[in-house]
Design an enzyme around this catalytic site. Structure first.
Site, PDB file in Angstrom:
ATOM      1  N   HIS A  18       0.843  -1.197   0.000  1.00 54.42           N
ATOM      2  CA  HIS A  18       0.000   0.000   0.000  1.00 54.42           C
ATOM      3  C   HIS A  18       0.883   1.254   0.000  1.00 54.42           C
ATOM      4  O   HIS A  18       0.644   2.204  -0.743  1.00 54.42           O
ATOM      5  CB  HIS A  18      -0.887   0.052   1.252  1.00 54.42           C
ATOM      6  CG  HIS A  18      -1.862  -1.080   1.379  1.00 54.42           C
ATOM      7  ND1 HIS A  18      -2.050  -1.796   2.540  1.00 54.42           N
ATOM      8  CD2 HIS A  18      -2.722  -1.620   0.483  1.00 54.42           C
ATOM      9  CE1 HIS A  18      -2.984  -2.700   2.368  1.00 54.42           C
ATOM     10  NE2 HIS A  18      -3.402  -2.637   1.125  1.00 54.42           N
ATOM     11  N   LYS A  42     -18.267  -6.086   7.514  1.00 54.47           N
ATOM     12  CA  LYS A  42     -17.037  -6.868   7.742  1.00 54.47           C
ATOM     13  C   LYS A  42     -16.560  -6.647   9.162  1.00 54.47           C
ATOM     14  O   LYS A  42     -16.823  -5.602   9.748  1.00 54.47           O
ATOM     15  CB  LYS A  42     -15.940  -6.373   6.793  1.00 54.47           C
ATOM     16  CG  LYS A  42     -15.771  -7.186   5.538  1.00 54.47           C
ATOM     17  CD  LYS A  42     -14.454  -6.802   4.875  1.00 54.47           C
ATOM     18  CE  LYS A  42     -14.271  -7.445   3.518  1.00 54.47           C
ATOM     19  NZ  LYS A  42     -13.060  -6.925   2.854  1.00 54.47           N
ATOM     20  N   ARG A  91      -1.541  -5.986  -8.571  1.00 54.10           N
ATOM     21  CA  ARG A  91      -0.444  -6.878  -8.169  1.00 54.10           C
ATOM     22  C   ARG A  91      -0.202  -8.002  -9.167  1.00 54.10           C
ATOM     23  O   ARG A  91       0.891  -8.261  -9.570  1.00 54.10           O
ATOM     24  CB  ARG A  91      -0.727  -7.458  -6.785  1.00 54.10           C
ATOM     25  CG  ARG A  91      -0.584  -6.429  -5.687  1.00 54.10           C
ATOM     26  CD  ARG A  91      -1.174  -6.904  -4.412  1.00 54.10           C
ATOM     27  NE  ARG A  91      -2.590  -7.168  -4.608  1.00 54.10           N
ATOM     28  CZ  ARG A  91      -3.363  -7.752  -3.740  1.00 54.10           C
ATOM     29  NH1 ARG A  91      -2.850  -8.196  -2.608  1.00 54.10           N
ATOM     30  NH2 ARG A  91      -4.637  -7.932  -3.981  1.00 54.10           N
ATOM     31  N   SER A 129      -2.969  -7.867   3.028  1.00 52.72           N
ATOM     32  CA  SER A 129      -3.172  -7.639   4.459  1.00 52.72           C
ATOM     33  C   SER A 129      -3.503  -8.947   5.176  1.00 52.72           C
ATOM     34  O   SER A 129      -3.078  -9.166   6.311  1.00 52.72           O
ATOM     35  CB  SER A 129      -4.308  -6.636   4.670  1.00 52.72           C
ATOM     36  OG  SER A 129      -3.947  -5.399   4.134  1.00 52.72           O
TER      37      SER A 129
HETATM   38  N1  COA Z   1      -0.283  -3.934  -2.045  1.00 57.31           N
HETATM   39  C1  COA Z   1      -0.557  -4.918  -1.183  1.00 57.31           C
HETATM   40  N2  COA Z   1      -1.772  -5.389  -0.954  1.00 57.31           N
HETATM   41  C2  COA Z   1      -2.794  -4.846  -1.637  1.00 57.31           C
HETATM   42  C3  COA Z   1      -2.605  -3.822  -2.549  1.00 57.31           C
HETATM   43  C4  COA Z   1      -1.280  -3.369  -2.741  1.00 57.31           C
HETATM   44  N3  COA Z   1      -1.010  -2.388  -3.601  1.00 57.31           N
HETATM   45  N4  COA Z   1      -3.795  -3.490  -3.066  1.00 57.31           N
HETATM   46  C5  COA Z   1      -4.708  -4.289  -2.493  1.00 57.31           C
HETATM   47  N5  COA Z   1      -4.098  -5.104  -1.629  1.00 57.31           N
HETATM   48  C6  COA Z   1      -4.734  -6.174  -0.852  1.00 57.31           C
HETATM   49  C7  COA Z   1      -5.278  -5.710   0.453  1.00 57.31           C
HETATM   50  O1  COA Z   1      -4.283  -5.769   1.442  1.00 57.31           O
HETATM   51  C8  COA Z   1      -6.387  -6.700   0.685  1.00 57.31           C
HETATM   52  O2  COA Z   1      -5.850  -7.886   1.186  1.00 57.31           O
HETATM   53  P1  COA Z   1      -6.733  -8.946   1.980  1.00 57.31           P
HETATM   54  O3  COA Z   1      -7.945  -9.223   1.169  1.00 57.31           O
HETATM   55  O4  COA Z   1      -5.803 -10.071   2.074  1.00 57.31           O
HETATM   56  O5  COA Z   1      -7.046  -8.306   3.292  1.00 57.31           O
HETATM   57  C9  COA Z   1      -6.894  -7.023  -0.712  1.00 57.31           C
HETATM   58  O6  COA Z   1      -5.857  -6.653  -1.585  1.00 57.31           O
HETATM   59  C10 COA Z   1      -8.136  -6.292  -1.075  1.00 57.31           C
HETATM   60  O7  COA Z   1      -7.950  -4.938  -0.804  1.00 57.31           O
HETATM   61  P2  COA Z   1      -9.074  -4.106  -0.066  1.00 57.31           P
HETATM   62  O8  COA Z   1      -8.512  -2.796   0.232  1.00 57.31           O
HETATM   63  O9  COA Z   1      -9.660  -4.846   1.064  1.00 57.31           O
HETATM   64  O10 COA Z   1     -10.217  -4.071  -1.094  1.00 57.31           O
HETATM   65  P3  COA Z   1     -10.266  -3.693  -2.606  1.00 57.31           P
HETATM   66  O11 COA Z   1      -8.979  -3.220  -3.153  1.00 57.31           O
HETATM   67  O12 COA Z   1     -10.841  -4.867  -3.231  1.00 57.31           O
HETATM   68  O13 COA Z   1     -11.326  -2.478  -2.633  1.00 57.31           O
HETATM   69  C11 COA Z   1     -12.532  -0.602  -1.886  1.00 57.31           C
HETATM   70  C12 COA Z   1     -11.609  -1.721  -1.500  1.00 57.31           C
HETATM   71  C13 COA Z   1     -12.668   0.285  -0.697  1.00 57.31           C
HETATM   72  C14 COA Z   1     -11.905   0.199  -3.033  1.00 57.31           C
HETATM   73  C15 COA Z   1     -13.885  -1.158  -2.401  1.00 57.31           C
HETATM   74  O14 COA Z   1     -14.301  -2.187  -1.537  1.00 57.31           O
HETATM   75  C16 COA Z   1     -14.948  -0.103  -2.434  1.00 57.31           C
HETATM   76  O15 COA Z   1     -14.922   0.783  -3.252  1.00 57.31           O
HETATM   77  N6  COA Z   1     -15.906  -0.173  -1.494  1.00 57.31           N
HETATM   78  C17 COA Z   1     -16.956   0.827  -1.326  1.00 57.31           C
HETATM   79  C18 COA Z   1     -18.307   0.302  -1.784  1.00 57.31           C
HETATM   80  C19 COA Z   1     -18.432   0.488  -3.254  1.00 57.31           C
HETATM   81  O16 COA Z   1     -18.304   1.568  -3.808  1.00 57.31           O
HETATM   82  N7  COA Z   1     -18.726  -0.644  -3.915  1.00 57.31           N
HETATM   83  C20 COA Z   1     -18.842  -0.673  -5.333  1.00 57.31           C
HETATM   84  C21 COA Z   1     -17.497  -0.811  -5.953  1.00 57.31           C
HETATM   85  S1  COA Z   1     -17.692  -0.995  -7.677  1.00 57.31           S
END
Ligand code: COA
Length: 160
Positions: A18, A42, A91, A129
């Site tokens: 991150h 969650k 990734r 994570s």
């Molecule tokens: N380096 C390391 N790990 C990374 C990373 C990076 N650059 N980018 C993502 N990850 C990992 C995270 O650590 C996490 O790991 P885990 O699942 O093992 O805990 C996993 O990837 C997912 O990341 P996370 O941040 O939990 O979710 P996401 O990237 O899938 O999306 C939001 C999160 C907040 C962007 C998304 O859920 C969201 O927009 N939510 C709001 C509701 C919404 O608008 N929904 C409609 C979306 S279309």
């Protein structure tokens, strides 16, 4: 287009992957909002306050980075902040389909919104994570996975 971008995520907890994406975004744009998702469905390991504080400390020194939290739709949050671009790390190929789907859905919800992907650096390709949480809670060494300044706090929390 405003030169402010959003780096959204759960950050449960922040990893070096991150931080890599946030740092590179901070070098490219005037302002970066790191937006931590408050997801009531969650049960995160780290509370919203803890996740934000870890991020604040990890990004200390990046003057154009602000840590914020949001609830509900990311597309709506971006609109409310007048931000037109999301920056995310890609990734591996396995991330692609899901990220592609989210980028399209976000654009449908807010046509002004672009999603910019930064390829993860080779050290973070495999990082997540949940991997940090699992290794840390079992007493493994997570020093290569999380920012040094927040390492001890993450370890203390994971070892309970
Ligand atoms: N380096 C390391 N790990 C990374 C990373 C990076 N650059 N980018 C993502 N990850 C990992 C995270 O650590 C996490 O790991 P885990 O699942 O093992 O805990 C996993 O990837 C997912 O990341 P996370 O941040 O939990 O979710 P996401 O990237 O899938 O999306 C939001 C999160 C907040 C962007 C998304 O859920 C969201 O927009 N939510 C709001 C509701 C919404 O608008 N929904 C409609 C979306 S279309």
């Amino acid at each position: 287009m405003s030169n402010t971008v959003i780096c959204p995520g759960s950050f449960d907890p922040v990893t070096l992957g991150h931080l890599d994406v946030i740092t590179r975004a901070a070098n490219m744009f005037d302002k970066v909002l790191v937006a931590v998702l408050v997801n009531s469905s969650k049960r995160p390991t780290f509370s919203i306050e803890e996740r934000m504080e870890l991020l604040r400390d990890a990004t200390d020194g990046l003057d154009n980075v602000e840590i914020v939290s949001f609830e509900g739709l990311l597309a709506e949050y971006c609109k409310s902040r007048g931000v037109n671009a999301i920056v995310k790390g890609l990734r591996a190929v396995s991330d692609f389909e899901y990220e592609f789907q989210m980028a399209i859905a976000n654009k449908r919800l807010n046509p002004e919104l672009e999603t910019i992907f930064l390829t993860a650096d080779s050290d973070s390709m495999y990082l997540s994570s949940s991997m940090v949480r699992e290794i840390g809670s079992m007493g493994g060494d997570i020093s290569n996975f999380v920012p040094a300044c927040v390492h001890d706090r993450i370890v203390a929390k994971l070892r309970g």
